[in-house]
Design an enzyme around this catalytic site. Structure first.
Site, PDB file in Angstrom:
ATOM      1  N   GLU A  62       1.594  -1.368   8.654  1.00  0.00           N
ATOM      2  CA  GLU A  62       2.918  -1.564   8.040  1.00  0.00           C
ATOM      3  C   GLU A  62       3.662  -0.243   8.193  1.00  0.00           C
ATOM      4  OE1 GLU A  62       4.071  -4.308   7.016  1.00  0.00           O
ATOM      5  OE2 GLU A  62       2.345  -5.569   6.586  1.00  0.00           O
TER       6      GLU A  62
ATOM      7  N   CYS B 121      10.859   0.994   3.273  1.00  0.00           N
ATOM      8  CA  CYS B 121      10.689   0.637   4.687  1.00  0.00           C
ATOM      9  C   CYS B 121      11.743  -0.385   5.073  1.00  0.00           C
ATOM     10  CB  CYS B 121       9.287   0.104   4.938  1.00  0.00           C
ATOM     11  SG  CYS B 121       8.833  -1.188   3.790  1.00  0.00           S
TER      12      CYS B 121
HETATM   13  P1  NAD Z   1       2.965   9.077   6.302  1.00  0.00           P
HETATM   14  O1  NAD Z   1       2.701   8.423   7.616  1.00  0.00           O
HETATM   15  O2  NAD Z   1       3.287  10.506   6.293  1.00  0.00           O
HETATM   16  O3  NAD Z   1       1.692   8.917   5.327  1.00  0.00           O
HETATM   17  C1  NAD Z   1       1.158   7.648   5.003  1.00  0.00           C
HETATM   18  C2  NAD Z   1      -0.289   7.820   4.552  1.00  0.00           C
HETATM   19  O4  NAD Z   1      -1.069   8.246   5.655  1.00  0.00           O
HETATM   20  C3  NAD Z   1      -0.498   8.861   3.458  1.00  0.00           C
HETATM   21  O5  NAD Z   1      -1.448   8.392   2.545  1.00  0.00           O
HETATM   22  C4  NAD Z   1      -1.030  10.056   4.248  1.00  0.00           C
HETATM   23  O6  NAD Z   1      -1.817  10.943   3.473  1.00  0.00           O
HETATM   24  C5  NAD Z   1      -1.875   9.354   5.285  1.00  0.00           C
HETATM   25  N1  NAD Z   1      -2.163  10.142   6.490  1.00  0.00           N
HETATM   26  C6  NAD Z   1      -1.469  11.192   6.992  1.00  0.00           C
HETATM   27  N2  NAD Z   1      -2.041  11.620   8.156  1.00  0.00           N
HETATM   28  C7  NAD Z   1      -3.102  10.804   8.376  1.00  0.00           C
HETATM   29  C8  NAD Z   1      -4.064  10.717   9.412  1.00  0.00           C
HETATM   30  N3  NAD Z   1      -4.043  11.545  10.452  1.00  0.00           N
HETATM   31  N4  NAD Z   1      -5.015   9.755   9.341  1.00  0.00           N
HETATM   32  C9  NAD Z   1      -5.018   8.860   8.311  1.00  0.00           C
HETATM   33  N5  NAD Z   1      -4.141   8.913   7.293  1.00  0.00           N
HETATM   34  C10 NAD Z   1      -3.177   9.861   7.322  1.00  0.00           C
HETATM   35  O7  NAD Z   1       4.103   8.199   5.595  1.00  0.00           O
HETATM   36  P2  NAD Z   1       4.901   8.508   4.251  1.00  0.00           P
HETATM   37  O8  NAD Z   1       5.875   9.583   4.510  1.00  0.00           O
HETATM   38  O9  NAD Z   1       3.966   8.607   3.110  1.00  0.00           O
HETATM   39  O10 NAD Z   1       5.671   7.119   4.040  1.00  0.00           O
HETATM   40  C11 NAD Z   1       6.900   6.802   4.599  1.00  0.00           C
HETATM   41  C12 NAD Z   1       6.737   5.882   5.782  1.00  0.00           C
HETATM   42  O11 NAD Z   1       6.015   4.702   5.412  1.00  0.00           O
HETATM   43  C13 NAD Z   1       8.063   5.382   6.299  1.00  0.00           C
HETATM   44  O12 NAD Z   1       8.039   5.419   7.705  1.00  0.00           O
HETATM   45  C14 NAD Z   1       8.133   3.946   5.797  1.00  0.00           C
HETATM   46  O13 NAD Z   1       8.957   3.101   6.549  1.00  0.00           O
HETATM   47  C15 NAD Z   1       6.692   3.554   5.897  1.00  0.00           C
HETATM   48  N6  NAD Z   1       6.400   2.398   5.044  1.00  0.00           N
HETATM   49  C16 NAD Z   1       6.250   1.180   5.635  1.00  0.00           C
HETATM   50  C17 NAD Z   1       6.036   0.048   4.868  1.00  0.00           C
HETATM   51  C18 NAD Z   1       5.909  -1.298   5.510  1.00  0.00           C
HETATM   52  O14 NAD Z   1       5.476  -2.207   4.828  1.00  0.00           O
HETATM   53  N7  NAD Z   1       6.249  -1.455   6.771  1.00  0.00           N
HETATM   54  C19 NAD Z   1       5.941   0.159   3.476  1.00  0.00           C
HETATM   55  C20 NAD Z   1       6.087   1.425   2.890  1.00  0.00           C
HETATM   56  C21 NAD Z   1       6.319   2.540   3.700  1.00  0.00           C
END
Ligand code: NAD
Length: 508
Positions: free
Chosen positions: A266, A300
């Protein structure tokens, strides 16, 4: 360290103290990783201290979670549903307090914080019903005295990695379904919302404990990328549900695929609202306001692109600019606030960089465009006139910035809608049936969510939620999303004495 008096009351109600251990491992709260402070985005002051997970904590938790799955999957599905029902009730009792915590730590306004918790309650209700409907099927066999059937079995452990902007609802979409399907859950919340991770886990843990079930059925870790990577690499986790940016999601998918695990992604959205010239303007204005400004543009499903038919372009724009100027900005916990802060100081800097880029690419700021001097991460809600082909328009700028564009024909609007890498949500405003059905048809919007006369955000849990292209292709929450949390066993049973082979093959 102490809490501010007002905050302290609801924090205590959800089990949060000034110092907190950030791992729920085999039914015990512990942690041996780094200590971090979680901050209030409205003033950047520390709320509480959290000890994060170390890789040693992760290993201990995963071992127990893996073992607990073997027990949990043998409990009949409707009985698992009963446990999820109790989780829903426990959340109902704390919806107000947990909603406050979401608002305090994430920065979204209180009605949205409470709404986020309500979404998990709705998911619990949905999952309870589902627990009696994990139906397989019986398929006619071409062979005499044979029966073919499909049976759904649990996967084992489901890994859930979530983003900051929905610090607990997305856990709910996944965990409620994963649990009734017979899986144990390992959850890593966002590193900047550990208190929500802890409070939510305490609610689930309380229900497991009350029912004398192993706490390891629900294992949770506060931590960052290292714990996320450990989940992605772990062969004991057949399904990793990842919510976050497209960049990180892609790398998680590659890691999971390399070990033949499955991923449910997602990722980022870049959502458009298309307004035809027969649209009801006030409905459009209210919808765009909620879609573009809600959660300070950090959903999102936030509307980032507004595509206006040339005949109503000026009228809608003028009305929107007028409404934007009246938006109440401030403390998200305060009644009447519509726009809270961005989640972190880094998000505020990204906003500033985004505005610079918008200007350098010829964008014209119609309102907003600046950070608001304060100790928090507040920025102005912003409307920009810009060309659909500008590079910045293809990106997801995670802030309340709305790009406005003009079009002449429905075909052109659909082309613009589909021209970005992401494919999460989209919406059209019109009353014309031919446009509505073309919009939701094969040559219409290429997104996972295709709305009509409502905003791009605010989805109900009954439908499958997710998007295409760089949004990752995953579907969570309602409809038949549950099938992803189970493995399908196709069983052919011979109850006769002969061995007829399929396709009439004679092998002797
Ligand atoms: P992010 O990608 O920075 O982090 C998301 C999660 O991934 C966090 O828990 C983070 O600690 C973890 N993470 C970071 N590096 C990682 C790695 N190398 N391996 C595994 N896990 C890792 O995203 P964010 O800034 O927390 O959230 C915002 C983003 O999320 C936006 O792009 C938004 O659109 C998206 N989002 C999408 C949906 C959806 O349903 N499509 C819902 C909510 C948020």
């Amino acid at each position: 360290m102490s809490f501010a008096k007002r905050e302290y009351e609801f924090l205590r109600e959800v089990g949060i103290g000034p110092k907190n251990l950030g791992c729920y491992v085999n039914g015990v709260w512990k942690a041996s990783g780094p200590t971090v402070y979680t901050v209030n985005p409205a003033n950047n002051q520390a709320i509480a201290e959290v000890v994060e997970a170390s890789i040693r904590d992760y290993e201990e938790g995963m071992r127990a979670c893996y073992e607990a799955a073997k027990l949990w999957m043998q409990i009949p599905a409707p009985k698992r549903g009963e446990i999820v029902r109790q989780i829903g009730d426990a959340l109902r009792a704390k919806v107000y307090h947990l909603g406050h915590l979401v608002s305090l730590e994430m920065g979204k306004i209180l009605p949205e914080g409470i709404g986020e918790v309500q979404e998990i309650i709705d998911m619990c209700d949905f999952a309870v019903g589902l627990s009696r409907q994990l139906n397989g099927s019986v398929i006619p066999s071409e062979r005499p005295n044979h029966m073919m059937l499909e049976k759904w079995n649990p996967l084992g452990v489901v890994g859930v990695i979530t983003a900051f902007n929905f610090p607990c609802a997305v856990l709910g979409w996944n965990a409620c379904i994963a649990l009734v399907c017979g899986n144990s859950v390992v959850w890593k919340g966002a590193p900047t919302t550990p208190l929500v991770t802890i409070a939510m886990t305490k609610i689930v843990a309380g229900v497991l404990e009350k029912n004398n079930l192993p706490g390891a059925i629900f294992t949770a870790f506060c931590g960052g990328a290292d714990i996320g990577q450990a989940i992605a690499m772990d062969t004991r986790i057949p399904l990793v549900s990842f919510t976050g940016s497209s960049k990180v999601g892609l790398s998680v998918q590659q890691t999971v695929n390399k070990r033949f695990g499955k991923c449910l992604l997602e990722l980022s959205g870049n959502n458009a609202i298309v307004v035809m010239d027969d649209a009801e303007i006030e409905l459009v204005v209210r919808s765009v306001l909620f879609a573009a400004v809600g959660t300070a543009g950090q959903r999102c499903t936030t509307c980032r692109r507004l595509l206006l038919h040339e005949n109503i372009y000026q009228k809608v724009l003028e009305r929107l600019v007028e409404v934007y100027k009246q938006i109440k900005i401030g403390d998200p916990l305060e009644k009447g606030t519509l726009l809270g802060p961005l989640h972190t100081h880094a998000s505020r800097e990204n906003f500033e960089k985004g505005i610079q880029k918008i200007k350098s690419e010829g964008g014209k700021i119609l309102t907003g465009g600046s950070v608001i001097p304060s100790e928090g991460n507040f920025v102005q809600p912003t409307i920009v006139e810009i060309s659909a082909s500008a590079d910045i328009v293809k990106e997801e700028l995670f802030a309340p910035v709305l790009y406005v564009m003009k079009f002449q024909t429905f075909k052109e609007a659909v082309e613009i809608n589909n021209s970005v890498p992401q494919g999460l949500s989209s919406s059209i405003f019109t009353r014309k049936p031919e446009l509505i059905f073309n919009w939701i048809g094969p040559l219409g919007s290429d997104c996972g969510i295709v709305n009509v006369n409502i905003p791009t955000n605010g989805a109900e849990i009954g439908g499958a939620f997710g998007g295409e292209k760089a949004t990752g292709g995953g579907r969570e929450a309602g409809s038949d999303s549950w099938k992803q949390y189970m493995r399908r066993s196709t069983c052919t049973i011979n109850y006769g004495a002969e061995l007829p082979l399929a396709q009439g093959i004679n092998f002797c």
